[in-house]
Design a protein around this motif. Structure first.
Motif, PDB file in Angstrom:
ATOM      1  N   THR A  28       0.854  -1.179   0.000  1.00 20.09           N
ATOM      2  CA  THR A  28       0.000   0.000   0.000  1.00 20.09           C
ATOM      3  C   THR A  28       0.894   1.233   0.000  1.00 20.09           C
ATOM      4  OG1 THR A  28      -0.045   0.053   2.409  1.00 20.09           O
ATOM      5  CG2 THR A  28      -1.862  -1.098   1.315  1.00 20.09           C
ATOM      6  N   LEU A  29       0.317   2.324  -0.509  1.00 23.87           N
ATOM      7  CA  LEU A  29       1.071   3.578  -0.550  1.00 23.87           C
ATOM      8  C   LEU A  29       0.124   4.729  -0.258  1.00 23.87           C
ATOM      9  CD1 LEU A  29       3.674   5.213  -1.464  1.00 23.87           C
ATOM     10  CD2 LEU A  29       2.667   5.197  -3.719  1.00 23.87           C
ATOM     11  N   GLY A  30       0.473   5.539   0.702  1.00 26.17           N
ATOM     12  CA  GLY A  30      -0.290   6.751   0.990  1.00 26.17           C
ATOM     13  C   GLY A  30       0.511   7.954   0.517  1.00 26.17           C
ATOM     14  N   THR A  31       0.365   9.090   1.190  1.00 31.17           N
ATOM     15  CA  THR A  31       1.183  10.238   0.813  1.00 31.17           C
ATOM     16  C   THR A  31       2.546  10.079   1.477  1.00 31.17           C
ATOM     17  OG1 THR A  31       0.166  11.394   2.633  1.00 31.17           O
ATOM     18  CG2 THR A  31      -0.679  11.876   0.446  1.00 31.17           C
ATOM     19  N   GLU A  32       3.350   9.251   0.856  1.00 33.61           N
ATOM     20  CA  GLU A  32       4.672   8.931   1.402  1.00 33.61           C
ATOM     21  C   GLU A  32       5.550   8.534   0.234  1.00 33.61           C
ATOM     22  OE1 GLU A  32       4.555   5.197   3.540  1.00 33.61           O
ATOM     23  OE2 GLU A  32       2.804   4.605   2.386  1.00 33.61           O
ATOM     24  N   LYS A  33       6.815   8.222   0.541  1.00 38.64           N
ATOM     25  CA  LYS A  33       7.740   7.824  -0.515  1.00 38.64           C
ATOM     26  C   LYS A  33       8.093   6.360  -0.319  1.00 38.64           C
ATOM     27  CE  LYS A  33       9.792  11.346   0.882  1.00 38.64           C
ATOM     28  NZ  LYS A  33      10.751  12.256   1.425  1.00 38.64           N
ATOM     29  N   LEU A  34       7.670   5.543  -1.269  1.00 39.56           N
ATOM     30  CA  LEU A  34       7.947   4.119  -1.202  1.00 39.56           C
ATOM     31  C   LEU A  34       8.948   3.757  -2.292  1.00 39.56           C
ATOM     32  CD1 LEU A  34       7.264   1.141  -0.295  1.00 39.56           C
ATOM     33  CD2 LEU A  34       5.520   1.172  -2.081  1.00 39.56           C
ATOM     34  N   GLY A  35      10.000   3.074  -1.930  1.00 43.39           N
ATOM     35  CA  GLY A  35      10.970   2.615  -2.910  1.00 43.39           C
ATOM     36  C   GLY A  35      10.749   1.149  -3.223  1.00 43.39           C
ATOM     37  N   ILE A  36      10.807   0.794  -4.497  1.00 41.24           N
ATOM     38  CA  ILE A  36      10.771  -0.624  -4.864  1.00 41.24           C
ATOM     39  C   ILE A  36      12.103  -0.944  -5.531  1.00 41.24           C
ATOM     40  CG2 ILE A  36       9.586  -2.415  -6.162  1.00 41.24           C
ATOM     41  CD1 ILE A  36       7.061  -0.923  -5.921  1.00 41.24           C
ATOM     42  N   VAL A  37      12.817  -1.867  -4.925  1.00 37.42           N
ATOM     43  CA  VAL A  37      14.175  -2.147  -5.369  1.00 37.42           C
ATOM     44  C   VAL A  37      14.292  -3.591  -5.810  1.00 37.42           C
ATOM     45  CG1 VAL A  37      16.588  -2.227  -4.650  1.00 37.42           C
ATOM     46  CG2 VAL A  37      15.114  -0.448  -3.778  1.00 37.42           C
ATOM     47  N   ASN A 202       2.175  17.293  -1.339  1.00 39.28           N
ATOM     48  CA  ASN A 202       1.485  16.262  -0.585  1.00 39.28           C
ATOM     49  C   ASN A 202       1.092  15.075  -1.475  1.00 39.28           C
ATOM     50  OD1 ASN A 202       0.839  15.432   1.906  1.00 39.28           O
ATOM     51  ND2 ASN A 202      -1.192  16.385   1.954  1.00 39.28           N
ATOM     52  N   MET A 203       2.041  14.638  -2.271  1.00 40.86           N
ATOM     53  CA  MET A 203       1.780  13.526  -3.186  1.00 40.86           C
ATOM     54  C   MET A 203       2.366  12.234  -2.628  1.00 40.86           C
ATOM     55  SD  MET A 203       3.005  15.478  -6.629  1.00 40.86           S
ATOM     56  CE  MET A 203       3.053  14.024  -7.644  1.00 40.86           C
ATOM     57  N   GLY A 204       1.996  11.137  -3.279  1.00 46.37           N
ATOM     58  CA  GLY A 204       2.647   9.868  -2.991  1.00 46.37           C
ATOM     59  C   GLY A 204       3.693   9.618  -4.070  1.00 46.37           C
ATOM     60  N   LEU A 205       4.808   9.008  -3.694  1.00 45.58           N
ATOM     61  CA  LEU A 205       5.860   8.721  -4.669  1.00 45.58           C
ATOM     62  C   LEU A 205       6.210   7.237  -4.623  1.00 45.58           C
ATOM     63  CD1 LEU A 205       8.182   9.639  -6.659  1.00 45.58           C
ATOM     64  CD2 LEU A 205       9.616   9.870  -4.636  1.00 45.58           C
ATOM     65  N   MET A 206       6.205   6.614  -5.805  1.00 42.45           N
ATOM     66  CA  MET A 206       6.705   5.245  -5.901  1.00 42.45           C
ATOM     67  C   MET A 206       7.982   5.318  -6.718  1.00 42.45           C
ATOM     68  SD  MET A 206       4.786   1.875  -7.404  1.00 42.45           S
ATOM     69  CE  MET A 206       3.649   1.596  -6.073  1.00 42.45           C
ATOM     70  N   LEU A 207       9.108   5.079  -6.077  1.00 46.90           N
ATOM     71  CA  LEU A 207      10.410   5.198  -6.744  1.00 46.90           C
ATOM     72  C   LEU A 207      10.951   3.796  -7.010  1.00 46.90           C
ATOM     73  CD1 LEU A 207      12.816   6.981  -7.652  1.00 46.90           C
ATOM     74  CD2 LEU A 207      13.650   6.882  -5.314  1.00 46.90           C
ATOM     75  N   ILE A 208      11.070   3.488  -8.292  1.00 48.84           N
ATOM     76  CA  ILE A 208      11.549   2.161  -8.679  1.00 48.84           C
ATOM     77  C   ILE A 208      12.996   2.276  -9.090  1.00 48.84           C
ATOM     78  CG2 ILE A 208      11.245   0.296 -10.348  1.00 48.84           C
ATOM     79  CD1 ILE A 208       8.278   1.342 -10.418  1.00 48.84           C
ATOM     80  N   SER A 209      13.850   1.436  -8.519  1.00 49.36           N
ATOM     81  CA  SER A 209      15.269   1.570  -8.804  1.00 49.36           C
ATOM     82  C   SER A 209      15.996   0.262  -8.527  1.00 49.36           C
ATOM     83  CB  SER A 209      15.850   2.684  -7.940  1.00 49.36           C
ATOM     84  OG  SER A 209      17.239   2.733  -8.095  1.00 49.36           O
ATOM     85  N   LEU A 214      20.598   4.344  -2.806  1.00 54.04           N
ATOM     86  CA  LEU A 214      19.941   5.567  -3.265  1.00 54.04           C
ATOM     87  C   LEU A 214      18.493   5.618  -2.801  1.00 54.04           C
ATOM     88  CD1 LEU A 214      20.309   7.220  -6.626  1.00 54.04           C
ATOM     89  CD2 LEU A 214      18.058   6.396  -6.110  1.00 54.04           C
ATOM     90  N   VAL A 215      17.780   4.507  -2.957  1.00 55.69           N
ATOM     91  CA  VAL A 215      16.384   4.449  -2.546  1.00 55.69           C
ATOM     92  C   VAL A 215      16.284   4.613  -1.033  1.00 55.69           C
ATOM     93  CG1 VAL A 215      14.458   2.847  -2.320  1.00 55.69           C
ATOM     94  CG2 VAL A 215      15.554   3.162  -4.522  1.00 55.69           C
ATOM     95  N   GLY A 216      17.207   3.967  -0.316  1.00 52.92           N
ATOM     96  CA  GLY A 216      17.197   4.079   1.132  1.00 52.92           C
ATOM     97  C   GLY A 216      17.383   5.519   1.582  1.00 52.92           C
ATOM     98  N   HIS A 217      18.095   6.277   0.774  1.00 50.35           N
ATOM     99  CA  HIS A 217      18.388   7.666   1.075  1.00 50.35           C
ATOM    100  C   HIS A 217      17.159   8.558   0.920  1.00 50.35           C
ATOM    101  CE1 HIS A 217      21.862  10.313   1.601  1.00 50.35           C
ATOM    102  NE2 HIS A 217      21.144  11.220   0.972  1.00 50.35           N
ATOM    103  N   PHE A 218      16.325   8.260  -0.093  1.00 51.88           N
ATOM    104  CA  PHE A 218      15.261   9.183  -0.458  1.00 51.88           C
ATOM    105  C   PHE A 218      13.868   8.759  -0.021  1.00 51.88           C
ATOM    106  CE2 PHE A 218      18.496  10.992  -3.070  1.00 51.88           C
ATOM    107  CZ  PHE A 218      18.180  12.330  -2.988  1.00 51.88           C
ATOM    108  N   CYS A 219      13.682   7.486   0.314  1.00 57.97           N
ATOM    109  CA  CYS A 219      12.317   7.011   0.574  1.00 57.97           C
ATOM    110  C   CYS A 219      12.060   6.823   2.057  1.00 57.97           C
ATOM    111  CB  CYS A 219      12.082   5.711  -0.177  1.00 57.97           C
ATOM    112  SG  CYS A 219      12.053   5.972  -1.952  1.00 57.97           S
TER     113      CYS A 219
END
Lengths: 275, 243
Positions: A28-37, A202-209, A214-219
């Motif tokens: 699930t993803l709300g207004t947060e930053k989720l990284g998928i690695v 106030n958006m949700g971000l799904m960062l795929i990398s 890097l993902v650990g740094h930003f999400c």
């Protein structure tokens, strides 16, 4: 919740029988930053594309729940999906060289995305485009608006792409390897920019990398995928305490400036990870 | 083994490389880092003989580089590119890719050399008659390395050899490159924007910015933070932050 996924499977019909590329993925993803690695072929991009129903024709997605911004993606009409794609959810791809239209100026592409959502004159759309270019920290937005993609550097192209995705004011931004085509300093600038925009709007971000540090740094949170499954799900600041051997191996096999080693540990893939 | 002195390259009226100077001793390893557009790949392409339009002095293995083709030079200086998918012919088998440098250079004993080379880069013998699309990314890069090494060069030019690969595969390829250099006393010149990768493989690092090599320092000095120039300090800080 912006994104709800439960029990997502993506199956490709192949000559040698069906191949399951994504297996029982839930998140699930709300207004947060989720990284998928994950590494190539782990199913991270397919998972994101399933949310926008942009899978290749040979792939079939099934899920108990697959919802974006309240819409059931598996049941929704094509018309409904069109309001999700671009309007409610923006997709930023890896290489602006290929993702932008080469025969349209940057400004025209952003204006098109803006007019798609809002009714406005050509002039208003152009002004909105220049304003969006300024928001993605382009110094000379009026000049850049008249540039074609080949006249822009990689970092500028990626800013244009982000500006285009922000034009309809989406609630969710899906970024698929947004910085892998860029060099390190520009990578940082783009990620800082995305982080700033996502938190301010106030958006949700799904960062795929593929880049775990890097993902650990930003999400805020990180889901680690291996062979189509989420093998570990953890808070980004707890990456150092990751428990799954695959996550640990991903961190361990990177060369480091601070901690030199004559040889890098090579990952031995345990069949048990597939269980 | 490699001497670059006052190298200048311009494209149109744009100076891309502006008086670059460095040298690498035989068996040494030198890494060039810098942002995109800083000219690092352009330096390497001139050394590989892929661009004749340069001014200055280039020397490889004691021989000054002239303009035009020199078969023996191309045997001794081989290059590995970033994307193995792009650098291997999609309709040629591994066998064909590996035999071509031997045929061009008039080196005999093709069959034995190919079998030996495949085992040296830890590819299964069965890979010999496969096409690039039938191999994984890591295997493809092993083929590209094998193709570079089969003519027994003394200098290997590595242009971002691992940045298109997964990190687990990157580790395997970096280990392979380390082993090959030790076994064959190769001289490496590597270009990358990943400082950690360059520091892992190279003893000396040159930092390029805007067509100039602004600093040359040992990897130990780089690790310890004994940098002289702001560009070097900035790249170092970024690399440390992201790891």
């Amino acid at each position: 919740m912006l994104v709800e996924i439960a029990g997502l499977n993506i199956v490709f019909a192949g000559r040698n029988g069906p191949h399951t590329a994504v297996r029982n993925v839930s998140l699930t993803l709300g207004t947060e930053k989720l990284g998928i690695v994950g590494e190539s072929g782990s199913g991270k991009s397919l998972t994101a594309r399933a949310l926008l129903r942009l899978l290749p024709p040979a792939a079939t997605a099934t899920a108990e729940v697959l919802r974006v911004d309240g819409t059931d993606v598996l049941q929704a009409s094509e018309r409904r999906m069109q309001t999700i794609r671009g309007h409610r959810a923006g997709l930023v791809l890896q290489d602006p060289k290929y993702a932008l239209n080469p025969v349209m100026t940057a400004g025209a592409q952003i204006a098109e995305a803006w007019r798609n959502r809002r009714k406005g004159t050509r002039r208003e759309a152009r002004e909105a485009a220049i304003d969006l270019l300024a928001q993605v920290q382009i110094r000379d937005p009026a000049r850049v608006a008249d540039c074609y993609p080949h006249e822009l550097s990689g970092g500028m192209g990626q800013r244009v792409m982000i500006a285009m995705m922000l034009a309809p004011d989406p609630a969710l931004l899906i970024a698929d390897e947004p910085t892998s085509a860029l060099d390190a300093p520009v990578q940082m600038e783009i990620l800082n920019l995305m982080e700033d925009l996502v938190s301010r709007r106030n958006m949700g971000l799904m960062l795929i990398s593929h880049d775990l540090p890097l993902v650990g740094h930003f999400c805020d949170r990180v889901a680690v995928m291996y062979a189509g499954r989420i093998v570990e799900h953890l808070a980004a600041d707890r990456l150092a305490q990751a428990s799954h051997p695959y996550t640990r191996a991903l961190l361990d096999c990177l060369p480091s400036l601070a901690h030199p080693r004559p040889r890098l540990p090579v990952m031995t893939r345990d069949p048990a990870w597939l269980a | 083994m490699i001497v670059v002195d006052d190298l200048r390259i311009r494209f149109g009226d744009h100076d891309v490389v502006r008086g670059v100077r460095f040298s690498v001793e035989a068996g040494g390893s030198f890494g060039i880092v810098g942002e995109s557009g800083s000219g690092k790949t352009t330096v390497m392409r001139a050394l590989a003989g892929l661009n004749d339009a340069w001014d200055g002095y280039l020397q490889v293995a004691g021989v000054p580089l002239g303009r035009g083709r020199n078969a023996d030079l191309h045997r001794r200086v081989q290059m590995v590119f970033q994307d193995p998918y792009g650098s291997l012919h999609p309709r040629q088998t591994v066998d064909r890719a590996l035999s071509e440098p031997l045929l061009v250079q008039g080196i005999g004993d093709v069959d034995r050399r190919i079998r030996k080379m495949l085992s040296d880069v830890a590819l299964p013998a069965a890979a010999r008659f496969r096409y690039p699309h039938q191999l994984s990314g890591g295997q493809r890069q092993r083929v590209a390395i094998a193709r570079a090494l089969i003519s027994e060069p003394s200098v290997l030019l590595l242009d971002e050899p691992t940045s298109a690969l997964d990190v687990s595969v990157q580790a395997e390829i970096l280990n392979l490159l380390t082993d090959l250099r030790a076994e064959r006393q190769l001289t490496y010149l590597m270009v990358s924007h990943n400082l950690a990768v360059v520091a892992h493989l190279c003893a000396t690092v040159g930092v390029m910015s805007n067509g100039e090599m602004v600093e040359i320092l040992s990897t130990e000095d780089l690790r310890a933070g004994r940098t002289q120039q702001p560009q070097t300090a900035r790249l170092r800080a970024l690399s440390l932050e992201m790891n």
